[in-house]
Design an enzyme around this catalytic site. Structure first.
Site, PDB file in Angstrom:
ATOM      1  NE  ARG A  92      16.160  57.327  82.547  1.00 18.72           N
ATOM      2  CZ  ARG A  92      17.058  57.772  83.398  1.00 18.72           C
ATOM      3  NH1 ARG A  92      17.115  57.271  84.621  1.00 18.72           N
ATOM      4  NH2 ARG A  92      17.910  58.711  83.053  1.00 18.72           N
ATOM      5  CB  THR A 146      22.400  54.321  90.198  1.00 21.73           C
ATOM      6  OG1 THR A 146      22.096  55.556  89.535  1.00 21.73           O
ATOM      7  CG2 THR A 146      21.818  53.190  89.390  1.00 21.73           C
ATOM      8  CD  GLU A 175      19.935  62.400  88.429  1.00 20.48           C
ATOM      9  OE1 GLU A 175      19.702  63.532  88.851  1.00 20.48           O
ATOM     10  OE2 GLU A 175      21.080  62.027  88.126  1.00 20.48           O
ATOM     11  CG  ASP A 192      19.821  61.191  84.484  1.00 19.60           C
ATOM     12  OD1 ASP A 192      20.802  61.794  84.959  1.00 19.60           O
ATOM     13  OD2 ASP A 192      19.572  60.011  84.753  1.00 19.60           O
ATOM     14  CB  SER A 209      19.789  56.046  81.835  1.00 16.18           C
ATOM     15  OG  SER A 209      20.452  55.277  82.818  1.00 16.18           O
ATOM     16  N   GLY A 253      26.715  54.488  89.587  1.00 18.17           N
ATOM     17  CA  GLY A 253      27.851  55.381  89.367  1.00 18.17           C
ATOM     18  C   GLY A 253      27.627  56.497  88.374  1.00 18.17           C
ATOM     19  N   GLY A 254      26.363  56.844  88.072  1.00 19.10           N
ATOM     20  CA  GLY A 254      26.123  57.936  87.125  1.00 19.10           C
ATOM     21  C   GLY A 254      26.732  57.644  85.772  1.00 19.10           C
TER      22      GLY A 254
END
Length: 586
Positions: free
Chosen positions: A102, A405, A425, A445, A469, A492-493
């Site tokens: 990350r 993503t 993102e 985020d 996340s 898909g967030g």
């Protein structure tokens, strides 16, 4: 009339209108792919082909994942790439490992990063575009760390498919074209416009052969010298210059890049009926939220056999008399997800900075207590629970969801497995293109607001911190024998958690094959409205949910599931029909 959750899937797929942002549309009639030895599944056929090529050469699942990520950098730049970050789950036949790539916040940021002069949160696009939201990219460090432990082929060999494609070119896909067409900021980015737009300023047509020699040069440097060539030298200098010299400048520095380290973390695992489900720990909320949802659903089953999801499967065609089962399934899953998302907003963040009560959140007794709040009518809005070990001085994160993503899964000849979710993102990240790749805007985020009513938000911006996340790469095992059952995940967030829940329930409770599980209509709740997929959810089912007190929002729910499942001595693979990915195996 189509009444069930799944309706008649073939009929629904034929009738589904193509949503503008989907690009490739909903592909009807896909069948699961069978393989005896190995399988690769990614969000673009060229990436899947690269993974298959590596597996055929005797490479490991991790080797294939590296090759697929590098090709995705080229062919699906709107979603992931070497300028972003990733979470990787790996199974080597004995243990599951979690590799955290990350992005981190630069050392000079402050909690007010996304507040305007009046202290109000700035609009998302004002935060996204430019250097402000660029975090220190982590995907290459994570892949390198994992490759040192689980690579079989040389690092350099894994770059060849992407380098070859970057030099010879690839056809612009319908999805890439559609996303370029829908994004007004592409034309305002000189580096992007020169690459993605034609001489008239329009997005390159579908099928246009697009070459990226600059990316090929970058990848050749990293192939020869390792990830260090990305975090030091001319590539690093170009990233820093692009971020700091933009009209919306950010704080990324050469020292931030030099000091970045990927982390190996302990995965979060928990039981669900006959299976053991493993996911990513914080700074991802995906693993925790998925396990909480499943734990609450299992507690509901123990409370009443009527609520066993195995008995509430959607059926190929339905009458009003059989509508009750799929509607109740949606009701139960949505209520369980409300409870999980409430806890997510309150307690989850980078565990290196915030004490996350993991044990308490996943305790069966706590989940049973949460399940007791699920009734015959929707609660509409859940409040956080009080797990043991929780800091009650924190405030909930109220940030809106973001979406851009990708996910890939791989199984090799030795049975080793990878589930990897990767992201820049927002679509096209920060819109800063450097050395042939796009930089992320991952710092958005974080919560834009650092405090609520005088209490700090767990997911507030802090130097060196990793933003929360929802990415949920997932591995499933048999509890009896410890045998790998499935590898899956989705983009898909913040809806990723719901997409993965749906696929797991479809595979495990409803015994659908991977392609059916991926294609099943999406549904769930992020602790707001009950969201159902437009075009695939019947009006009758929506009426039933409303009668039970649900506020229902039909919407486009563009998941991108990649699913590989054990099938006897071989494997079955499925790819989400809403995007352009495929599963390939031998």
């Amino acid at each position: 009339m189509c009444l069930s959750l799944s309706c008649n899937l073939a009929q629904a797929r034929q009738a589904l209108p193509v949503a503008p942002e989907l690009g490739s549309g909903y592909r009807a009639g896909l069948q699961p792919v069978a393989a005896k030895h190995h399988m690769a599944a990614a969000a673009n056929p060229l990436a899947s082909q690269a993974g298959q090529r590596i597996l055929r050469a005797g490479g490991s699942a991790l080797d294939a994942a590296i090759a697929m990520q590098l090709v995705l950098t080229l062919v699906e730049p709107q979603s992931s790439g070497i300028g972003g970050g990733a979470f990787i789950l790996h199974w080597d036949g004995k243990r599951t490992q979690a590799f955290d790539g990350r992005e981190t916040a630069p050392s000079q940021v402050t909690e007010r990063l996304f507040l305007d002069d009046k202290g109000a949160p700035m609009p998302f696009r004002s935060a996204q575009i430019g250097g402000r939201a660029v975090g220190v990219p982590g995907v290459l460090r994570a892949l390198e760390l994992a490759h040192k432990q689980h690579g079989v082929l040389p690092w350099q060999a894994l770059f060849q498919p992407a380098i070859e494609l970057a030099r010879t070119g690839f056809p612009v896909s319908a999805r890439l074209h559609a996303l370029l067409k829908a994004d007004p900021f592409v034309a305002r980015s000189p580096s992007m416009a020169g690459y993605f737009l034609d001489t008239t300023g329009r997005p390159l047509a579908v099928g246009t052969q697009l070459r990226n020699p600059e990316l090929a040069d970058t990848l050749e440097q990293i192939a020869q010298h390792g990830a260090q060539a990305f975090y030091n030298g001319e590539v690093a200098q170009a990233m820093v210059a692009a971020v700091q010299n933009h009209t919306n400048p950010g704080y990324l520095s050469a020292d931030d890049l030099k000091q970045y380290r990927a982390s190996e973390r302990e995965p979060v695992c928990g039981p669900y009926k006959a299976w053991q489900v493993c996911g990513m720990p914080p700074p991802s909320s995906g693993g925790v939220a998925v396990l909480q949802t499943l734990g609450i659903l299992e507690a509901l089953q123990r409370r009443s056999a009527r609520d066993d999801l195995a008995h509430l499967a959607p059926v190929p065609s339905a009458t009003a008399a059989t509508l009750e089962a799929p509607a109740r399934a949606v009701h139960l899953v949505a209520e369980a997800e409300r409870l999980a998302y409430a806890d997510r907003a309150q307690y989850l963040a980078d565990s290196d900075y915030v004490p996350v009560p993991l044990k308490g959140l996943l305790d069966p007794g706590y989940l049973a207590q949460r399940a007791s709040q699920v009734g015959e009518r929707s609660m509409n809005k859940a409040i956080p629970g009080h797990p043991s070990g929780a800091l009650l001085t924190l405030a909930p994160d109220r940030s809106p969801p973001r979406i851009a993503t990708s996910h890939l899964s791989a199984i090799d000849d030795r049975g080793n497995a990878v589930a990897m979710t990767t992201s820049v993102e927002g679509a096209f990240g920060s819109h800063l293109m450097v050395k042939g790749f796009l930089l992320n805007n991952q710092l958005t985020d974080f919560s834009f607001v650092p405090q609520e009513q005088g209490r700090p938000v767990a997911n507030r911006v802090q130097p060196g911190k990793r933003p929360l996340s929802a990415m949920a790469p997932t591995l499933v095992f048999s509890r009896d024998h410890g045998e790998l059952v499935a590898s899956l995940g989705s983009p898909g967030g913040s809806q990723i958690i719901g997409y993965v829940n749906k696929a797991l329930i479809a595979l495990l409770d409803w015994r659908l094959d991977p392609q059916q599980a991926a294609g099943l209509p999406n549904f769930g709740s992020r602790n707001g409205a009950t969201e159902v997929e437009s075009g695939l959810t019947s009006a009758a089912l929506i009426r039933k949910l409303k009668a039970w007190g649900h506020t229902v929002t039909p919407m486009d729910m563009t998941s991108g599931l990649q699913v590989i499942q054990r099938d006897g001595t071989g494997w079955l693979g499925g790819a989400d029909p809403r995007r352009e990915g495929v599963a390939l195996g031998d």
